[in-house]
Design a protein around this motif. Sequence first.
Motif: not given
Ligand SMILES: [Mg+2]
Lengths: 263, 261
Positions: B61-63, B181-184
Amino acid sequence: MALRDIRPTVRRRASRVSSYVVFLAILAVLVSLADWENLSKNFLRADVAATMFPMVWRAAFNTLWYTAASFVAGTILGTVFALMKMSKGPLKWFAVAYIELFRGLPAMLTILLMAFAIPIAFSSFKIPSTISALVALSLVSSAYTAEIIRSGIEAVAKGQREAARSLGMTHMQTTMSVILPQAFRIVIPPLTNELVLLLKDTSLFFAVGATKFSKELLQFGRDAGTTNANFTPYMVVAVFYLVITIPLTWLVSKLEKKMAVKK
Amino acid sequence: MSETTSRARLHPRDTPDPNAPPIQVIDLHKFFGEHHVLKGIDLTVEKKQVVCVIGPSGSGKSTLLRSINLLEWPSGGKVYIEGIDVQDPDVNLDRIRTRIGMVFQSFNLFPHMNVLRNVTIAQEKVLGRSKEEAQQIAWDMLERVGLTDKASAHPSQLSGGQQQRVAIARSLSMNPDMMLFDEPTSALDPELVGEVLEVMRTLAQEGMTMMVVTHEMGFAREVGTRLIFMDDGQIVEEGNPREILANPQQPRTQAFLSKVL
Ligand SMILES: [Mg+2]
Ligand SMILES: Nc1ncnc2c1ncn2[C@@H]1O[C@H](COP(=O)(O)OP(=O)(O)OP(=O)(O)O)[C@@H](O)[C@H]1O
């Protein structure tokens, strides 16, 4: 009573006391054997010390400003080399070679080489030996500072660069406004330590000679010693160094403690 | 899809195409060494969509988010931002990033600057705004996230929720066309999650295009216009958030949701 029957703490205390006793005994023998009268005649003559004033202030000032100048130049250069070493491509290898070269040579050798080479290379400019020595010390210092600053840059959280880049800041803007200010904060203790080392290294300038007004502390002390045929000037100079370095060293350890708490 | 692609080709440089989707990802692959992390992602995010991305840890997901604003360089496939091929060597990446706001799990505020400076620095350096203009905008943004009273504080003096709201204000100050937004809220104490989600909810209502990696299923259900479930570098299932959360079709989605719900 066998030794192992004694409780460990008692045994440890006993051995510590006995080592003190031995140490003091040796010291007492040495002190009683030394020729104190001759020592004080050669090292602690108030009248000889008095002849050094007020010029010793000038020498102390010179030592301080040589230190400051090579520290500033070394830090700026060192930052450039740190960034080069962390880059990719030929600049990186230039920085690696530079750092290895100047960390590998004795500072004294670099100073001597520069003192010979610079006047030959730029003979039309009449460059004083002190300037050559300053250049040499700045180069030496920059090699050490480069490694210090590189470790600081690496210690800055990775997310900092990403946050800056995702705001559209360029690589250069990110480095200058986000990474370096944080890196410098992290390396204040080792950088201050480098300053103390540099201060002591200015004493190597005596090897290249200086005019009456450009002498730093050690050379001034040496010359005063020769003139008076006495060692007292060395003692005076030693006191001057300590008055500068001890507070600085104390400051370093305070800073280190403060940084350790922050982590 | 091919139509958008060809339109993108007509605009090879930095000029955004107002009709192109904000984000278009085509057959995106990412390798870290041997590790195949993204295995052919196809995704188009339309204007004003709020796309929530869920999936197990390590699913990529982050990638995916980081590839969209080119913090990671794709190993294969295409990424178009507003019709611009971001891998085109003629494209100025910094300018594209300016139009994509990014908010990180760990806030990443600049710790050596106060809150106001955090929000003005990129405006001045990147957009060339004057100090006065940047500060004016910063005050407006801080007001939006309810933190005008903290303008002169340093990040370390703020709670996690406050820091994240400043980070959002900092991104918004660049007038981005979309926000990632990455796991804000994942690094926040539970009682601070709400204030950040509230800001994001308002942003969504104002029509911001958003892509949100999150574990907050409530947010995904209520605010998300689309939900993507990722596993093992692939999009396994996507669609209306309410439908997927209530009635997942794929076994992997079912297994994941039964664990987190
Ligand atoms: Mg991540
Ligand atoms: N810079 C990197 N170098 C090598 N491997 C990486 C790197 N970044 C991510 N990975 C690997 O890629 C995989 C996917 O990582 P990613 O961070 O995208 O997952 P994620 O879905 O965001 O997980 P999480 O929910 O834990 O944040 C993981 O196995 C991770 O170890």
